[in-house]
Design a protein around this motif. Structure first.
Motif, mmCIF file in Angstrom:
data_model
loop_
_atom_site.group_PDB
_atom_site.id
_atom_site.type_symbol
_atom_site.label_atom_id
_atom_site.label_comp_id
_atom_site.label_asym_id
_atom_site.label_seq_id
_atom_site.Cartn_x
_atom_site.Cartn_y
_atom_site.Cartn_z
ATOM 1 N N ARG A 39 0.833 -1.215 0.000
ATOM 2 C CA ARG A 39 0.000 0.000 0.000
ATOM 3 C C ARG A 39 0.863 1.259 0.000
ATOM 4 O O ARG A 39 0.563 2.218 -0.713
ATOM 5 N N GLU A 40 1.906 1.244 0.792
ATOM 6 C CA GLU A 40 2.773 2.413 0.871
ATOM 7 C C GLU A 40 3.509 2.660 -0.447
ATOM 8 O O GLU A 40 3.631 3.803 -0.898
ATOM 9 N N LEU A 42 2.566 1.742 -3.445
ATOM 10 C CA LEU A 42 1.611 2.210 -4.448
ATOM 11 C C LEU A 42 1.174 3.643 -4.172
ATOM 12 O O LEU A 42 0.989 4.431 -5.098
ATOM 13 N N ALA A 43 1.016 3.990 -2.897
ATOM 14 C CA ALA A 43 0.620 5.362 -2.544
ATOM 15 C C ALA A 43 1.651 6.366 -3.047
ATOM 16 O O ALA A 43 1.290 7.467 -3.485
ATOM 17 N N LYS A 44 2.929 6.000 -3.014
ATOM 18 C CA LYS A 44 3.980 6.884 -3.529
ATOM 19 C C LYS A 44 3.815 7.129 -5.023
ATOM 20 O O LYS A 44 4.260 8.150 -5.545
ATOM 21 N N ASP A 46 0.857 7.376 -6.290
ATOM 22 C CA ASP A 46 -0.495 7.940 -6.341
ATOM 23 C C ASP A 46 -1.539 6.903 -6.764
ATOM 24 O O ASP A 46 -2.464 7.195 -7.512
ATOM 25 N N ILE A 47 -1.357 5.665 -6.278
ATOM 26 C CA ILE A 47 -2.305 4.579 -6.520
ATOM 27 C C ILE A 47 -2.788 4.105 -5.155
ATOM 28 O O ILE A 47 -1.982 3.685 -4.324
ATOM 29 N N MET A 48 -4.085 4.212 -4.925
ATOM 30 C CA MET A 48 -4.649 3.845 -3.635
ATOM 31 C C MET A 48 -5.354 2.494 -3.727
ATOM 32 O O MET A 48 -6.125 2.258 -4.663
ATOM 33 N N ILE A 49 -5.055 1.620 -2.768
ATOM 34 C CA ILE A 49 -5.722 0.323 -2.679
ATOM 35 C C ILE A 49 -6.126 0.087 -1.233
ATOM 36 O O ILE A 49 -5.596 0.720 -0.318
ATOM 37 N N VAL A 50 -7.063 -0.823 -1.042
ATOM 38 C CA VAL A 50 -7.377 -1.276 0.309
ATOM 39 C C VAL A 50 -6.326 -2.312 0.693
ATOM 40 O O VAL A 50 -5.638 -2.865 -0.167
ATOM 41 N N GLU A 51 -6.217 -2.574 1.971
ATOM 42 C CA GLU A 51 -5.281 -3.594 2.439
ATOM 43 C C GLU A 51 -5.700 -4.948 1.871
ATOM 44 O O GLU A 51 -6.876 -5.318 1.944
#
Length: 79
Positions: A39-40, A42-44, A46-51
């Protein structure tokens, strides 16, 4: 959606499970080493996912909302 699933399927540590009958929902099984910090990472990008739950990530496609090129998304999962 198909291009993204095909790209993820080629990466080590990811197994794509397509849902039959043309639904927009698919699952990606993620090996433990890939799950750590996913998740971290992908967040970098700018892609958001659920756990991921039980080692699986549910992907739902709405191509009208896709704001990144498929290759960029696959690259983020590969990192």
């Amino acid at each position: 959606g198909e291009r993204l699933l095909d790209g993820l399927a080629k990466l080590d540590g990811y197994t794509v499970r397509r849902v039959e009958h043309g639904t927009n929902i698919h699952f990606v099984e993620i090996a433990e080493p890939r799950r750590q910090g996913l998740r971290e990472r992908l967040a970098k990008a700018d892609i958001m996912i659920v756990e991921p739950r039980d080692g699986r990530l549910m992907l739902m496609f709405n191509e009208s909302l896709l704001r990144k090129p498929v290759d960029a998304i696959v690259k983020a999962f590969a990192s």
